[in-house]
Design a protein around this motif. Structure first.
Motif, mmCIF file in Angstrom:
data_model
loop_
_atom_site.group_PDB
_atom_site.id
_atom_site.type_symbol
_atom_site.label_atom_id
_atom_site.label_comp_id
_atom_site.label_asym_id
_atom_site.label_seq_id
_atom_site.Cartn_x
_atom_site.Cartn_y
_atom_site.Cartn_z
ATOM 1 N N THR A 118 0.903 -1.304 0.035
ATOM 2 C CA THR A 118 0.019 -0.104 -0.096
ATOM 3 C C THR A 118 1.030 1.283 -0.088
ATOM 4 N N TYR A 119 0.741 2.137 -0.724
ATOM 5 C CA TYR A 119 1.701 3.266 -1.079
ATOM 6 C C TYR A 119 0.689 4.597 -1.485
ATOM 7 N N SER A 120 1.628 5.647 -1.192
ATOM 8 C CA SER A 120 0.802 6.956 -1.688
ATOM 9 C C SER A 120 1.180 6.910 -3.072
ATOM 10 N N THR A 121 0.403 7.327 -3.733
ATOM 11 C CA THR A 121 0.378 7.663 -5.191
ATOM 12 C C THR A 121 0.972 9.068 -5.542
ATOM 13 N N ASP A 122 0.949 9.882 -4.585
ATOM 14 C CA ASP A 122 1.523 11.186 -4.751
ATOM 15 C C ASP A 122 3.274 11.001 -4.720
ATOM 16 N N LEU A 123 3.489 10.185 -4.160
ATOM 17 C CA LEU A 123 5.298 9.796 -4.001
ATOM 18 C C LEU A 123 5.560 8.579 -4.928
ATOM 19 N N PHE A 124 4.960 7.674 -5.177
ATOM 20 C CA PHE A 124 5.198 6.616 -5.980
ATOM 21 C C PHE A 124 4.639 6.314 -7.211
ATOM 22 N N GLU A 125 5.398 5.766 -8.064
ATOM 23 C CA GLU A 125 4.798 5.480 -9.497
ATOM 24 C C GLU A 125 4.480 4.029 -9.558
ATOM 25 N N PRO A 126 3.395 3.456 -10.095
ATOM 26 C CA PRO A 126 3.155 2.130 -10.132
ATOM 27 C C PRO A 126 4.312 1.242 -10.628
ATOM 28 N N ASP A 127 5.031 1.871 -11.409
ATOM 29 C CA ASP A 127 6.237 0.974 -12.047
ATOM 30 C C ASP A 127 7.331 0.769 -11.248
ATOM 31 N N TYR A 128 7.478 1.714 -10.054
ATOM 32 C CA TYR A 128 8.623 1.744 -9.023
ATOM 33 C C TYR A 128 7.965 0.612 -7.922
ATOM 34 N N ILE A 129 6.765 0.626 -7.914
ATOM 35 C CA ILE A 129 6.402 -0.466 -6.844
ATOM 36 C C ILE A 129 6.407 -1.818 -7.636
ATOM 37 N N ALA A 130 6.160 -1.883 -8.643
ATOM 38 C CA ALA A 130 6.361 -3.181 -9.495
ATOM 39 C C ALA A 130 7.911 -3.696 -9.321
ATOM 40 N N MET A 131 8.672 -2.763 -9.528
ATOM 41 C CA MET A 131 10.347 -2.965 -9.277
ATOM 42 C C MET A 131 10.503 -3.481 -7.864
ATOM 43 N N LEU A 132 9.614 -2.896 -7.010
ATOM 44 C CA LEU A 132 10.022 -3.286 -5.542
ATOM 45 C C LEU A 132 9.376 -4.800 -5.260
ATOM 46 N N VAL A 133 8.315 -4.920 -5.942
ATOM 47 C CA VAL A 133 7.620 -6.321 -5.779
ATOM 48 C C VAL A 133 8.624 -7.400 -6.483
ATOM 49 N N GLU A 134 9.211 -7.090 -7.564
ATOM 50 C CA GLU A 134 10.014 -7.985 -8.318
ATOM 51 C C GLU A 134 11.248 -8.361 -7.394
ATOM 52 N N GLY A 135 11.858 -7.221 -6.823
ATOM 53 C CA GLY A 135 12.853 -7.468 -6.099
ATOM 54 C C GLY A 135 12.671 -8.159 -4.947
ATOM 55 N N HIS A 136 11.671 -7.987 -3.946
ATOM 56 C CA HIS A 136 10.977 -8.908 -2.953
ATOM 57 C C HIS A 136 10.717 -10.399 -3.208
ATOM 58 N N GLN A 137 10.402 -10.392 -4.397
ATOM 59 C CA GLN A 137 10.036 -11.835 -4.929
ATOM 60 C C GLN A 137 11.353 -12.525 -5.143
ATOM 61 N N GLN A 138 12.346 -12.017 -5.810
ATOM 62 C CA GLN A 138 13.712 -12.500 -5.884
ATOM 63 C C GLN A 138 14.354 -12.727 -4.601
ATOM 64 N N LEU A 139 14.167 -11.712 -3.589
ATOM 65 C CA LEU A 139 14.933 -12.020 -2.482
ATOM 66 C C LEU A 139 14.400 -13.170 -1.545
ATOM 67 N N LEU A 140 12.827 -13.447 -1.719
ATOM 68 C CA LEU A 140 12.349 -14.615 -1.080
ATOM 69 C C LEU A 140 12.706 -15.745 -1.742
ATOM 70 N N HIS A 141 12.974 -15.792 -3.204
ATOM 71 C CA HIS A 141 13.079 -17.077 -4.003
ATOM 72 C C HIS A 141 14.489 -17.313 -3.487
ATOM 73 N N ASN A 142 15.561 -16.309 -3.483
ATOM 74 C CA ASN A 142 16.917 -16.778 -3.041
ATOM 75 C C ASN A 142 17.061 -17.306 -1.608
#
Length: 85
Positions: free
Chosen positions: A51-75
């Motif tokens: 959940t994030y502030s749309t005034d501060l973060f773009e959806p593409d940036y959040i998608a990048m965070l999701v991918e990073g967390h997914q890779q971290l958990l996979h590792n």
């Protein structure tokens, strides 16, 4: 903010099929924080919600965070499997 809900004790086999999927665009959630990651253990496994502030973060940036967390958990799962072998 990071929030983890433990509803039950997981077994190691539950992490074999990690899946992260975004909520439908247009969901109307609010948070007291600029960025919040909520993880809960459910019957089907871990469920993560950003959940994030749309005034501060773009959806593409959040998608990048999701991918990073997914890779971290996979590792983490791969390292645990390797140490058990």
């Amino acid at each position: 903010m990071f929030d983890l809900h433990r509803e039950r004790i997981p077994t190691s086999s539950e992490f074999g099929n990690l899946q992260i999927s975004p909520e439908e665009e247009g969901s109307n959630h609010s948070t007291l924080f600029d960025l919040m990651l909520d993880i809960g253990e459910r019957e089907q496994g871990l469920v993560a919600t950003f959940t994030y502030s749309t005034d501060l973060f773009e959806p593409d940036y959040i998608a990048m965070l999701v991918e990073g967390h997914q890779q971290l958990l996979h590792n983490v799962v791969q390292q645990l499997r390797a140490s058990l072998e």
